[in-house]
Structures are given as C-alpha cells and as structure tokens.
Scaffold this active site. Sequence first.
Site, PDB file in Angstrom:
ATOM      1  N   CYS A  42      56.229  34.951  37.972  1.00  0.00           N
ATOM      2  CA  CYS A  42      55.547  35.824  38.934  1.00  0.00           C
ATOM      3  C   CYS A  42      56.238  35.737  40.300  1.00  0.00           C
ATOM      4  O   CYS A  42      56.790  34.696  40.662  1.00  0.00           O
ATOM      5  CB  CYS A  42      54.077  35.429  39.061  1.00  0.00           C
ATOM      6  SG  CYS A  42      53.131  36.536  40.141  1.00  0.00           S
ATOM      7  N   ASP A  44      54.815  35.541  43.020  1.00  0.00           N
ATOM      8  CA  ASP A  44      53.957  34.752  43.920  1.00  0.00           C
ATOM      9  C   ASP A  44      54.746  33.660  44.649  1.00  0.00           C
ATOM     10  O   ASP A  44      55.444  32.863  44.016  1.00  0.00           O
ATOM     11  CB  ASP A  44      52.827  34.120  43.090  1.00  0.00           C
ATOM     12  CG  ASP A  44      51.710  33.580  43.962  1.00  0.00           C
ATOM     13  OD1 ASP A  44      51.993  32.712  44.821  1.00  0.00           O
ATOM     14  OD2 ASP A  44      50.560  34.016  43.796  1.00  0.00           O
ATOM     15  N   ARG A  46      53.948  30.992  45.872  1.00  0.00           N
ATOM     16  CA  ARG A  46      53.546  29.596  45.613  1.00  0.00           C
ATOM     17  C   ARG A  46      54.136  29.033  44.337  1.00  0.00           C
ATOM     18  O   ARG A  46      53.873  27.879  43.987  1.00  0.00           O
ATOM     19  CB  ARG A  46      52.006  29.519  45.537  1.00  0.00           C
ATOM     20  CG  ARG A  46      51.309  29.969  46.815  1.00  0.00           C
ATOM     21  CD  ARG A  46      49.834  30.200  46.571  1.00  0.00           C
ATOM     22  NE  ARG A  46      49.609  31.294  45.606  1.00  0.00           N
ATOM     23  CZ  ARG A  46      48.417  31.677  45.169  1.00  0.00           C
ATOM     24  NH1 ARG A  46      47.332  31.037  45.593  1.00  0.00           N
ATOM     25  NH2 ARG A  46      48.295  32.675  44.320  1.00  0.00           N
ATOM     26  N   HIS A  98      50.877  31.989  36.034  1.00  0.00           N
ATOM     27  CA  HIS A  98      50.183  30.955  36.823  1.00  0.00           C
ATOM     28  C   HIS A  98      48.725  31.345  36.989  1.00  0.00           C
ATOM     29  O   HIS A  98      48.400  32.535  37.086  1.00  0.00           O
ATOM     30  CB  HIS A  98      50.866  30.770  38.193  1.00  0.00           C
ATOM     31  CG  HIS A  98      50.740  31.952  39.104  1.00  0.00           C
ATOM     32  ND1 HIS A  98      49.827  32.010  40.132  1.00  0.00           N
ATOM     33  CD2 HIS A  98      51.391  33.145  39.118  1.00  0.00           C
ATOM     34  CE1 HIS A  98      49.942  33.166  40.755  1.00  0.00           C
ATOM     35  NE2 HIS A  98      50.873  33.890  40.155  1.00  0.00           N
ATOM     36  N   CYS A 101      46.517  34.161  39.558  1.00  0.00           N
ATOM     37  CA  CYS A 101      47.519  35.214  39.737  1.00  0.00           C
ATOM     38  C   CYS A 101      46.832  36.490  40.241  1.00  0.00           C
ATOM     39  O   CYS A 101      45.942  37.027  39.572  1.00  0.00           O
ATOM     40  CB  CYS A 101      48.242  35.487  38.420  1.00  0.00           C
ATOM     41  SG  CYS A 101      49.530  36.741  38.574  1.00  0.00           S
TER      42      CYS A 101
HETATM   43 CO    CO Z   1      51.007  35.957  40.172  1.00  0.00          CO
END
Ligand code: CO
Length: 211
Positions: A42, A44, A46, A98, A101
């Site tokens: 992803c 993302d 993080r 994750h 998400c």
């Molecule tokens: Co995500």
Amino acid sequence: MVSYEQIFENNRKWVASKQEADADFLQKLSKDQTPEYLYIGCSDSRVPANDIMGLEPGEVFVHRNVANLVCSIDINVMSVINYAVRYLGVKHIIVCGHYNCGGVKAAMLPRDMGILNPWLRNIRDVYRLHKEELNAIRDEGERYNRLVELNVQEQCVNVVKLASVQQEYNKKGYPTVHGWVFDLKTGLLKDLKLDFRKILADIQEIYRLID
Ligand code: CO
C-alpha cells in the site's frame, strides 16, 4: 515534521553512514540490481517496504498503490510484475496489505468517492466474493481486518493469474507468491500462509496461460 531542506541533509548523512558501514556501498549500489523479492504494498506512508523487512537498497523491487491492488488493466503494476518476473527473475512475490488501511475502509462505506470509485471497486468485488464470511463477523473492526486479509489473498490470486508468473514458475519452480499483512499496532508482519500451489492449481482450471 521534516522540512524540505532537511531531507537533503538527511540524504547526505545517510550516504555517510552507509559508506562508514561498508566502504564499497555505492560501488555495489551502482551495479545491476538482482533483488530476490518483488513487494507489492500500500502507498500508506506508515508502511515503508524496505524498513519493515529490514532489507537494504538493491534487495527488493517495490510497487505501491492505494490498498495494494493487482488489476489486469493497470499497466503500471502489470509492467512491474512482468519486469520483475521475466527480467529480474525474482524468487518471491509478496503482496503486503496492512490493518487500518484507508483504501479498504473507504471501500466498506456506502459513499461516492469520485475518481477513487473504479479503484475501490476492486475491493468491493473482494467483499462480494467473501460476503458470507464477512457478514457473519459481527464486530465491525474485525470485519474490516478480515477484509484487509481477504483483499491481500485475492490480489495474490490476481498475481497467479498472470502468464509471466505461470510460465516462469513452470520453467524454473519460482516465483512463488506470498500474502502478508502489516500490523501498525505491533509493527509485526503476519504471514497469511496462503497455499501457493493450491491457488495455482485452482486458478489454472480457468486461467491457465501456458502454451
Ligand atoms: Co493502505
């Protein structure tokens, strides 16, 4: 928050520390890459691929998009997988989702998300495929976590559907495909322990693309 200028300072420090640990670091880095892993994760912020796997530059080929999707009409992810499998000869393809998400969460909401609609549709399709299991989960948080896992599983299936993956595996016995989920609360990776050979056998009933 790291300032824009600070990033260049960080970069110089990073070079210095890498060279201190290994004087040949840059010489090795500038040669051809030979990563054993393709990581599809992803976008993302993080979930930084190399960091969570403890891998150095050169050790993993990375593709990231919203909610780690593998769509057959996305020329970007298709190019990445084809190159990684046919030219880099990666041994393992990892699809890593994750928990928490945002993309998966958005797909669970009955809401018009504009330009994201066709993208999130892929996750809604995963929900539809596993509707019985998901609707039987009372707790919304648990249902959300399970959809994250099932989304990873279905994206692994999408990887196995590809001609490049089937043909290279048939010839060489790799790559194999793995589904993982990263837990932001513990920092740990969870292996969903998908049965690659079983998925391959099931998929090839319909999607066999070996001449
Ligand atoms: Co995500």
